[in-house]
Motif scaffolding. Structure first.
Motif, short mmCIF file in Angstrom:
data_model
loop_
_atom_site.label_atom_id
_atom_site.label_comp_id
_atom_site.label_asym_id
_atom_site.label_seq_id
_atom_site.Cartn_x
_atom_site.Cartn_y
_atom_site.Cartn_z
N UNK A 92 0.87 -1.24 0.06
CA UNK A 92 0.09 -0.19 0.07
C UNK A 92 0.93 1.14 0.03
N UNK A 93 0.80 1.92 -1.06
CA UNK A 93 1.66 3.18 -1.45
C UNK A 93 0.75 4.40 -1.16
N UNK A 99 -2.75 7.89 6.10
CA UNK A 99 -2.89 6.72 6.63
C UNK A 99 -3.66 6.81 7.72
N UNK A 100 -4.39 5.72 8.09
CA UNK A 100 -5.23 5.43 9.23
C UNK A 100 -4.82 4.51 10.03
N UNK A 101 -5.05 4.45 11.19
CA UNK A 101 -4.47 3.39 12.28
C UNK A 101 -4.82 2.39 11.94
N UNK A 144 11.42 5.82 -0.94
CA UNK A 144 10.61 6.31 -2.23
C UNK A 144 9.48 6.85 -1.46
N UNK A 145 9.05 7.75 -2.26
CA UNK A 145 7.87 8.65 -1.70
C UNK A 145 6.65 7.84 -1.51
N UNK A 146 5.66 8.02 -0.54
CA UNK A 146 4.41 7.37 -0.48
C UNK A 146 4.57 5.70 -0.03
N UNK A 147 5.98 5.48 0.39
CA UNK A 147 5.84 4.08 0.60
C UNK A 147 6.49 3.81 2.28
N UNK A 148 6.17 4.80 3.05
CA UNK A 148 6.51 4.99 4.44
C UNK A 148 6.29 3.80 5.01
#
Length: 250
Positions: A92-93, A99-101, A144-148
Protein backbone atom coordinates in the motif's frame (compact mmCIF):
# COMPACT_ATOMS: atom_id res chain seq x y z
CA UNK A 1 19.12 -34.35 -10.18
CA UNK A 2 16.48 -31.71 -9.41
CA UNK A 3 17.68 -29.30 -6.74
CA UNK A 4 14.65 -29.67 -4.45
CA UNK A 5 13.95 -33.36 -4.96
CA UNK A 6 11.54 -34.61 -2.30
CA UNK A 7 11.66 -31.44 -0.21
CA UNK A 8 8.45 -30.59 1.61
CA UNK A 9 7.74 -26.93 1.00
CA UNK A 10 5.27 -24.20 1.93
CA UNK A 11 4.73 -20.99 -0.03
CA UNK A 12 2.48 -18.34 1.49
CA UNK A 13 0.86 -15.96 -0.95
CA UNK A 14 1.45 -18.61 -3.59
CA UNK A 15 -1.60 -18.08 -5.78
CA UNK A 16 -0.29 -15.23 -7.96
CA UNK A 17 2.82 -13.31 -8.97
CA UNK A 18 6.14 -14.28 -7.42
CA UNK A 19 4.58 -16.89 -5.14
CA UNK A 20 2.83 -18.76 -7.93
CA UNK A 21 5.89 -18.71 -10.15
CA UNK A 22 8.02 -19.98 -7.27
CA UNK A 23 5.56 -22.83 -6.73
CA UNK A 24 5.89 -23.79 -10.39
CA UNK A 25 9.68 -23.75 -10.20
CA UNK A 26 9.66 -25.71 -6.93
CA UNK A 27 7.56 -28.40 -8.60
CA UNK A 28 9.93 -28.48 -11.59
CA UNK A 29 12.81 -28.94 -9.16
CA UNK A 30 11.14 -31.98 -7.58
CA UNK A 31 9.62 -30.45 -4.46
CA UNK A 32 6.32 -31.21 -2.84
CA UNK A 33 4.38 -27.98 -2.47
CA UNK A 34 1.63 -26.41 -0.37
CA UNK A 35 0.57 -22.85 -1.23
CA UNK A 36 -1.73 -20.39 0.50
CA UNK A 37 -3.85 -17.47 -0.62
CA UNK A 38 -6.89 -15.43 0.40
CA UNK A 39 -8.63 -14.49 -2.86
CA UNK A 40 -11.10 -17.21 -3.96
CA UNK A 41 -10.54 -16.54 -7.66
CA UNK A 42 -6.76 -16.66 -7.30
CA UNK A 43 -7.00 -19.84 -5.23
CA UNK A 44 -9.08 -21.54 -7.92
CA UNK A 45 -6.72 -20.33 -10.64
CA UNK A 46 -3.71 -21.65 -8.74
CA UNK A 47 -5.38 -25.05 -8.34
CA UNK A 48 -5.92 -25.21 -12.08
CA UNK A 49 -2.31 -24.24 -12.82
CA UNK A 50 -0.52 -26.30 -10.16
CA UNK A 51 -2.68 -29.41 -10.36
CA UNK A 52 -4.83 -31.32 -7.95
CA UNK A 53 -1.84 -32.82 -6.14
CA UNK A 54 -0.90 -29.41 -4.72
CA UNK A 55 -2.95 -28.28 -1.69
CA UNK A 56 -4.00 -24.65 -2.07
CA UNK A 57 -5.16 -23.43 1.34
CA UNK A 58 -6.97 -20.26 2.37
CA UNK A 59 -5.00 -18.51 5.11
CA UNK A 60 -5.11 -14.85 6.14
CA UNK A 61 -1.56 -13.74 6.91
CA UNK A 62 -2.87 -11.06 9.28
CA UNK A 63 -4.42 -13.63 11.62
CA UNK A 64 -2.25 -15.39 14.19
CA UNK A 65 -5.01 -17.95 14.64
CA UNK A 66 -4.90 -18.67 10.90
CA UNK A 67 -1.12 -19.07 11.04
CA UNK A 68 -1.43 -21.60 13.85
CA UNK A 69 -4.05 -23.51 11.86
CA UNK A 70 -1.81 -23.42 8.79
CA UNK A 71 1.12 -24.84 10.75
CA UNK A 72 -1.10 -27.68 11.95
CA UNK A 73 -2.30 -28.34 8.39
CA UNK A 74 1.32 -28.50 7.21
CA UNK A 75 2.16 -30.94 10.00
CA UNK A 76 -0.86 -33.10 9.20
CA UNK A 77 0.05 -33.20 5.49
CA UNK A 78 3.84 -33.58 5.62
CA UNK A 79 4.81 -34.50 9.17
CA UNK A 80 7.81 -32.20 8.83
CA UNK A 81 8.67 -29.18 6.69
CA UNK A 82 11.95 -28.58 4.83
CA UNK A 83 11.35 -25.18 3.21
CA UNK A 84 9.10 -22.20 3.93
CA UNK A 85 8.92 -19.27 1.52
CA UNK A 86 7.05 -16.55 3.44
CA UNK A 87 5.87 -14.46 0.56
CA UNK A 88 2.35 -13.29 1.49
CA UNK A 89 2.19 -9.53 1.75
CA UNK A 90 0.37 -6.34 0.90
CA UNK A 91 1.75 -3.26 -0.84
CA UNK A 92 0.00 0.00 0.00
CA UNK A 93 1.53 3.27 -1.16
CA UNK A 94 -0.22 6.47 -0.02
CA UNK A 95 0.88 9.85 1.33
CA UNK A 96 1.43 10.06 5.07
CA UNK A 97 -1.66 12.21 5.61
CA UNK A 98 -3.91 9.46 4.21
CA UNK A 99 -2.79 6.71 6.59
CA UNK A 100 -5.22 5.59 9.27
CA UNK A 101 -4.44 3.52 12.32
CA UNK A 102 -6.48 0.63 10.95
CA UNK A 103 -4.67 0.67 7.60
CA UNK A 104 -1.30 0.94 9.34
CA UNK A 105 -2.09 -1.98 11.65
CA UNK A 106 -3.36 -4.10 8.76
CA UNK A 107 -0.13 -3.60 6.77
CA UNK A 108 2.05 -4.58 9.71
CA UNK A 109 -0.24 -7.51 10.56
CA UNK A 110 0.03 -9.00 7.07
CA UNK A 111 3.67 -8.18 6.31
CA UNK A 112 5.31 -8.67 9.71
CA UNK A 113 3.08 -10.21 12.37
CA UNK A 114 1.83 -13.01 10.14
CA UNK A 115 5.25 -14.25 8.98
CA UNK A 116 6.66 -13.93 12.49
CA UNK A 117 3.98 -15.98 14.19
CA UNK A 118 3.85 -18.50 11.35
CA UNK A 119 7.57 -19.09 11.86
CA UNK A 120 6.90 -19.53 15.57
CA UNK A 121 4.08 -21.99 14.91
CA UNK A 122 6.22 -23.98 12.48
CA UNK A 123 9.13 -24.44 14.89
CA UNK A 124 8.00 -27.93 15.99
CA UNK A 125 7.36 -28.85 12.35
CA UNK A 126 10.65 -27.82 10.73
CA UNK A 127 13.02 -30.59 9.83
CA UNK A 128 16.72 -30.33 10.61
CA UNK A 129 18.06 -28.83 8.44
CA UNK A 130 15.38 -26.47 7.13
CA UNK A 131 15.36 -23.27 5.09
CA UNK A 132 13.17 -20.20 5.58
CA UNK A 133 13.11 -17.52 2.88
CA UNK A 134 11.46 -14.16 3.58
CA UNK A 135 10.26 -12.00 0.70
CA UNK A 136 11.34 -8.49 1.64
CA UNK A 137 11.91 -5.61 -0.80
CA UNK A 138 14.49 -3.09 -1.91
CA UNK A 139 12.11 -0.55 -0.37
CA UNK A 140 13.66 -1.54 2.94
CA UNK A 141 16.67 0.41 1.63
CA UNK A 142 15.26 2.94 -0.87
CA UNK A 143 13.47 6.05 0.38
CA UNK A 144 10.63 6.12 -2.13
CA UNK A 145 7.88 8.69 -1.61
CA UNK A 146 4.52 7.35 -0.35
CA UNK A 147 6.09 4.04 0.69
CA UNK A 148 6.60 4.97 4.36
CA UNK A 149 4.58 2.18 5.98
CA UNK A 150 5.22 -0.44 3.29
CA UNK A 151 8.97 0.19 3.48
CA UNK A 152 8.88 0.03 7.27
CA UNK A 153 7.20 -3.38 7.17
CA UNK A 154 9.79 -4.71 4.75
CA UNK A 155 12.65 -3.28 6.81
CA UNK A 156 11.23 -5.09 9.84
CA UNK A 157 11.01 -8.34 7.88
CA UNK A 158 14.57 -7.93 6.64
CA UNK A 159 15.74 -7.41 10.21
CA UNK A 160 13.97 -10.62 11.21
CA UNK A 161 15.91 -12.52 8.55
CA UNK A 162 19.08 -11.64 10.46
CA UNK A 163 17.98 -11.87 14.08
CA UNK A 164 16.10 -15.13 13.55
CA UNK A 165 19.11 -16.53 11.72
CA UNK A 166 21.15 -16.15 14.90
CA UNK A 167 18.41 -17.55 17.10
CA UNK A 168 17.29 -20.48 14.97
CA UNK A 169 20.57 -21.69 13.48
CA UNK A 170 21.25 -23.98 16.49
CA UNK A 171 17.98 -25.71 15.57
CA UNK A 172 19.23 -26.29 12.03
CA UNK A 173 17.00 -23.60 10.51
CA UNK A 174 18.55 -21.18 8.03
CA UNK A 175 16.78 -17.87 7.44
CA UNK A 176 17.51 -15.69 4.40
CA UNK A 177 15.79 -12.94 2.45
CA UNK A 178 15.13 -12.16 -1.18
CA UNK A 179 14.56 -8.47 -1.95
CA UNK A 180 12.94 -7.78 -5.32
CA UNK A 181 12.95 -4.46 -7.07
CA UNK A 182 10.08 -3.42 -9.36
CA UNK A 183 8.60 -6.65 -10.72
CA UNK A 184 5.98 -7.13 -13.42
CA UNK A 185 3.16 -8.51 -11.25
CA UNK A 186 -0.37 -7.17 -10.59
CA UNK A 187 1.35 -4.00 -9.31
CA UNK A 188 -1.13 -1.37 -10.37
CA UNK A 189 -4.09 -3.00 -8.69
CA UNK A 190 -2.20 -2.85 -5.40
CA UNK A 191 -1.07 0.74 -5.86
CA UNK A 192 -4.48 2.01 -6.99
CA UNK A 193 -2.98 3.91 -9.93
CA UNK A 194 -5.66 5.32 -12.29
CA UNK A 195 -5.60 3.83 -15.78
CA UNK A 196 -4.86 7.22 -17.32
CA UNK A 197 -1.57 7.45 -15.45
CA UNK A 198 -0.36 3.86 -15.70
CA UNK A 199 1.85 4.35 -18.73
CA UNK A 200 3.38 7.49 -17.22
CA UNK A 201 4.05 5.80 -13.88
CA UNK A 202 5.45 2.72 -15.63
CA UNK A 203 7.94 4.82 -17.55
CA UNK A 204 8.91 6.76 -14.41
CA UNK A 205 9.69 3.50 -12.64
CA UNK A 206 11.63 2.08 -15.59
CA UNK A 207 13.73 5.26 -15.69
CA UNK A 208 15.02 4.41 -12.20
CA UNK A 209 16.15 0.89 -13.20
CA UNK A 210 19.58 0.67 -14.89
CA UNK A 211 18.54 -2.56 -16.64
CA UNK A 212 15.80 -0.57 -18.36
CA UNK A 213 12.86 -2.83 -17.56
CA UNK A 214 10.79 -4.40 -14.83
CA UNK A 215 11.92 -7.73 -13.43
CA UNK A 216 9.86 -10.88 -13.84
CA UNK A 217 8.46 -13.25 -11.22
CA UNK A 218 10.58 -15.98 -12.85
CA UNK A 219 13.80 -14.08 -12.08
CA UNK A 220 12.90 -13.63 -8.42
CA UNK A 221 11.78 -17.24 -8.11
CA UNK A 222 15.18 -18.46 -9.28
CA UNK A 223 16.79 -16.72 -6.30
CA UNK A 224 14.25 -18.33 -3.97
CA UNK A 225 15.01 -21.77 -5.42
CA UNK A 226 18.69 -21.24 -4.66
CA UNK A 227 18.02 -20.19 -1.05
CA UNK A 228 15.65 -23.13 -0.59
CA UNK A 229 18.12 -25.66 -1.94
CA UNK A 230 21.11 -27.36 -0.34
CA UNK A 231 23.33 -25.34 -2.68
CA UNK A 232 22.93 -22.43 -0.24
CA UNK A 233 23.75 -24.44 2.89
CA UNK A 234 26.45 -21.91 3.87
CA UNK A 235 24.23 -18.90 3.10
CA UNK A 236 22.79 -17.72 6.41
CA UNK A 237 21.13 -14.43 7.32
CA UNK A 238 21.82 -13.14 3.82
CA UNK A 239 19.84 -10.93 1.48
CA UNK A 240 19.75 -11.52 -2.27
CA UNK A 241 18.74 -8.35 -4.10
CA UNK A 242 17.03 -8.94 -7.45
CA UNK A 243 16.38 -5.44 -8.78
CA UNK A 244 17.95 -4.80 -12.20
CA UNK A 245 20.37 -2.41 -10.52
CA UNK A 246 17.64 -0.20 -9.02
CA UNK A 247 19.52 0.25 -5.75
CA UNK A 248 22.49 1.69 -7.63
CA UNK A 249 20.37 4.84 -8.00
CA UNK A 250 19.77 5.18 -4.28
Amino acid sequence: MPRLQGKRTLITGGTSGIGLETAKQFLTEGARVIVTGVNPDSIENARNILGQEVPVLCADSASVEAQNALAQAVKDHYGQLDVAFLNAGVSVWVPIEEWTEALFDRSFAINVKGPYFLTQALLPVFSKPASVVLNTSINAHVGAAQSSVYAATKAALLSLSRTLSSELLPRGIRVNAVSPGPVDTPLYDKLNIPDAYREQVTQQIINTIPAGRFGTPEEVAKAVVYLASDESAWTIGAEIVVDGGRMLNG
